[in-house]
Write a protein that holds these residues in place. Structure first.
Motif, mmCIF file in Angstrom:
data_model
loop_
_atom_site.group_PDB
_atom_site.id
_atom_site.type_symbol
_atom_site.label_atom_id
_atom_site.label_comp_id
_atom_site.label_asym_id
_atom_site.label_seq_id
_atom_site.Cartn_x
_atom_site.Cartn_y
_atom_site.Cartn_z
ATOM 1 N N ASN A 359 0.834 -1.200 0.000
ATOM 2 C CA ASN A 359 0.000 0.000 0.000
ATOM 3 C C ASN A 359 0.870 1.251 0.000
ATOM 4 O O ASN A 359 0.645 2.203 -0.749
ATOM 5 N N TYR A 360 1.902 1.191 0.840
ATOM 6 C CA TYR A 360 2.789 2.338 0.952
ATOM 7 C C TYR A 360 3.505 2.598 -0.369
ATOM 8 O O TYR A 360 3.606 3.744 -0.826
ATOM 9 N N LEU A 361 4.004 1.548 -1.002
ATOM 10 C CA LEU A 361 4.724 1.739 -2.262
ATOM 11 C C LEU A 361 3.795 2.309 -3.325
ATOM 12 O O LEU A 361 4.186 3.175 -4.102
ATOM 13 N N LEU A 362 2.563 1.845 -3.342
ATOM 14 C CA LEU A 362 1.622 2.384 -4.318
ATOM 15 C C LEU A 362 1.370 3.871 -4.065
ATOM 16 O O LEU A 362 1.281 4.672 -4.998
ATOM 17 N N ARG A 363 1.262 4.229 -2.794
ATOM 18 C CA ARG A 363 1.081 5.640 -2.468
ATOM 19 C C ARG A 363 2.272 6.458 -2.936
ATOM 20 O O ARG A 363 2.133 7.552 -3.466
ATOM 21 N N MET A 364 3.466 5.912 -2.743
ATOM 22 C CA MET A 364 4.656 6.612 -3.191
ATOM 23 C C MET A 364 4.620 6.819 -4.684
ATOM 24 O O MET A 364 5.002 7.864 -5.197
ATOM 25 N N MET A 365 4.158 5.780 -5.382
ATOM 26 C CA MET A 365 4.181 5.891 -6.835
ATOM 27 C C MET A 365 3.084 6.773 -7.387
ATOM 28 O O MET A 365 3.127 7.161 -8.539
ATOM 29 N N THR A 366 2.090 7.085 -6.581
ATOM 30 C CA THR A 366 1.067 7.993 -7.073
ATOM 31 C C THR A 366 1.190 9.377 -6.451
ATOM 32 O O THR A 366 0.274 10.176 -6.547
#
Lengths: 445, 215
Positions: A359-366
């Motif tokens: 979840n965190y990585l996806l947030r970083m990527m968006t």
């Protein structure tokens, strides 16, 4: 129907070629084509325009106070001074016990103040922004401002989720697989000098690709103080991305627990090309073993500097919490590094209780991008007559000062556990000495 | 209270503003704090307060936490403890610590009574309307350390001496066999007559709509 598939394949091929040509090759060889810079310029200008717009419409010339000002204005006095004040306003002089009902007021007020706002619990959530940065996740108190702004916000969502995110995910995937393949390949070579050079190159290249994958703009300061072999590099911890940030500019040996799954694959691959220090879960409990392995690694001057985050947990990048003394007991040279992210562009803090890693990585990527500053501080040694805890605190203060962070004495472990009972006894002791101390002096009269 | 949208002018906030006297921005910030402490839950339990390190340092921490769960402080004329509180009750208890706005004398007197009532309730744990010697002694025990420097009897003697003083203040001269049951609220008020508690027992909230009442 077939035409569609042919077309899709062709589009995919072009997409990959563009990716490799425009992003990966520059990353591999360390030069830049200026695309990221252009993107950042546009981004910064857009955010400034948005801030101006919001200010114009809401008429609030005074924006929300920053986290450091806070909600409460506290009294500056010490316990003694305030209790004296309270007692002096008693109409009758004190007789008998020096205990006054009024003393409760002081403690009650202090208690309520700490319930409303305290130094520690606010460090475990994301930093509050002074002005909105057009991301849904930071939209706390901002309501509809104007059509233009909403339009830009909408375009922002489209750009971030449909263009940037797939691009970044692809890059991250390529970067990580290349890391595994590259390090395994290098690991097959015999121990020539070439091997070390190649291993470093492979590592840095992959981290560069990952950094491009997050649109990270990293500014390194004081590079003459960069960590050397045979030392320990310590830094403040905000998120797992700290590793990517630091490794973009040099090679470090990692320390950590052996994981299963994807991370385990990465760990095993990395170890093939150059030595890292991975511990089994059971070994981590044995402090002597840990210290010994770290000491061995450090004493071998050929091995890369170890990267350690002494806080032990992720904190929200507004402060530095207590450094655990383990790494400072080894007696090696310490290279402190301060990392500060710019929260306006993307919030890097990993709130592990709120978001899982994926979840965190996806947030970083968006997010829009990631901007951070890295300061290499001058090397530090343990001085004569200084124990590990004092040394750790000294390093911590230096890092906090350089990075513009608040220096706290509290333990980052408070994120998950509750404070211990002996804290209460400290205040009790101070208060009793006031009451009983006065008592004995009045008895002696 | 459902999913409160944090924009001013919301009906729930208007209601709270009237009941407690906080401004919209203060209510917003306190609501955020409530959500942080309750880990985004609807209610706050005693356990949630235990995660604040600064509060752990406070000797009378348990009394302060109890005060949040005491229905007498919710201004609804209820009594007895509860196990969990919603944001409205949290705000009610907080409002006891607001500084009074510079208004007429009668207001100040009632504000004063209210704050003193809060402290009284904190001491009067069994809810019978008087602070007995036991309850008073309990507070002193909490405040003083259990270190060896302090004998057990010291705390007791301090409590006794203080109670004696209170008794003489409120009842005048006492016969030796008269028994003093405890401090009632009226005695309490009389005792602390000289104190300007409305000035001393405040938490200075910034970002107020109305000008701050400075000490």
């Amino acid at each position: 129907m077939e035409d569609f598939w042919v077309f899709a394949l062709w589009a995919l091929k072009t997409w990959l070629c563009l990716l490799i040509g425009l992003i990966m090759v520059p990353a591999m060889f360390g030069f830049s084509l200026g695309i990221s810079e252009a993107y950042m310029n546009i981004l910064v200008k857009t955010l400034e325009w948005a801030t101006l717009n919001i200010q114009k419409v809401t008429d609030e010339r005074t924006l929300k106070p920053s986290a450091s000002n806070g909600l409460i204005q506290r009294e500056d006095g010490s316990m003694e001074k305030e209790l004296e004040e309270l007692r002096s306003s008693r109409p009758k002089p004190l007789v008998g016990g020096d205990f006054a009902l009024s003393d409760c007021f002081y403690f009650t007020r202090k208690g309520i103040e700490s319930i409303v706002e305290d130094e520690v619990t606010q460090r475990f959530t994301s930093e509050e922004l002074v002005s909105w940065n057009l991301l849904t996740r930071t939209n706390n108190d901002f309501q509809y401002i104007s059509l233009k702004l909403t339009l830009v916000y909408g375009i922002g969502i489209f750009v971030r989720y449909c263009i940037l995110a797939p691009l970044r995910i692809t890059l991250a995937f390529i970067g990580l697989s290349w890391l595994v393949i590259g390090t395994s390949a290098v690991g097959l070579l015999p121990n020539w000098r070439m091997k070390f050079w190649l291993s470093e190159w492979v590592h840095v290249m992959c981290y560069r690709i990952c950094a491009r994958g997050l649109s990270a703009t990293i500014r390194y300061h004081d590079r003459e103080n960069k960590p050397q072999k045979g030392g320990i590099c310590v830094a403040n911890h905000t998120s797992p991305i700290d590793i990517v940030i630091l490794c973009n500019d040099g090679c470090y040996a990692m320390v950590g627990q052996v994981h299963g799954g994807l991370i385990g694959v990465l760990q095993r691959a990395m170890v093939r090309s150059c030595p890292h220090v991975w511990f089994e879960r059971a070994e981590m409990k044995d402090r002597h073993l840990v210290t010994k392995r770290l000491t061995d690694h450090v004493n071998d001057k050929e091995k890369l500097p170890i990267l350690i985050f002494p806080e032990g947990t992720c904190v929200n990048n507004t402060s530095v919490m207590m450094f655990k003394k383990g790494s400072f007991e080894i007696g090696a040279t310490i290279y402190p590094v301060a990392i500060k992210y710019d929260p306006n562009v993307g919030d890097a803090f990993w709130n592990s209780s709120k978001h899982s890693m994926v979840n965190y990585l996806l947030r970083m990527m968006t997010s829009w991008a990631l901007v951070c500053n890295v300061w290499y501080l001058p090397v530090m040694h343990q001085q004569e007559g200084e124990d590990a805890v004092q040394f750790a605190n000294r390093v911590k203060s230096a890092i906090a000062r350089r990075g513009g962070l608040v220096d706290l004495q509290w333990d980052g472990g408070l994120k998950r556990s509750q404070p211990k009972v002996w804290f209460k006894e400290e205040q009790q002791k101070q208060y009793s000495s006031m009451v009983v101390g006065d008592d004995s002096s009045s008895h002696s009269d | 209270m459902g999913a409160l949208q944090s924009s001013p002018g919301q009906p729930e906030y208007v209601d709270l503003k009237e009941k407690t006297g906080f401004s919209f921005s203060q209510i917003r910030v306190l609501h955020k704090r409530f959500k942080l402490l309750s880990h985004n839950g609807e209610t706050l339990k005693r356990d949630h307060f235990n995660s604040i390190p600064d509060l752990a340092c406070n000797p009378i921490r348990s009394q302060i936490i109890e005060a949040f769960f005491d229905r007498r402080n919710f201004r609804q004329n209820g009594e007895g403890p509860v196990d969990e509180i919603h944001f409205e009750e949290f705000l009610m208890v907080m409002s006891h610590f607001k500084a009074p706005s510079p208004r007429m004398i009668e207001e100040r007197e009632s504000v004063r009574r209210e704050k003193l009532r809060f402290i009284f309730n904190m001491h009067d744990t069994d809810n019978d309307g008087t602070i007995t010697l036991e309850e008073y002694r309990h507070v002193i025990d909490e405040l003083l350390s259990l270190s060896e420097a302090l004998e057990k009897d010291t705390a007791k003697s301090i409590a006794d001496a203080a109670m004696l003083e209170v008794a003489s203040t409120s009842m005048g001269h006492m016969e030796p066999d008269e028994f003093y049951e405890g401090i009632t609220f009226e005695h309490f008020l009389k005792l602390l007559k000289g104190f300007e508690i409305e000035l001393k027992m405040n938490v200075h909230f910034s970002m107020m709509d109305t000008p701050t009442f400075c000490k």
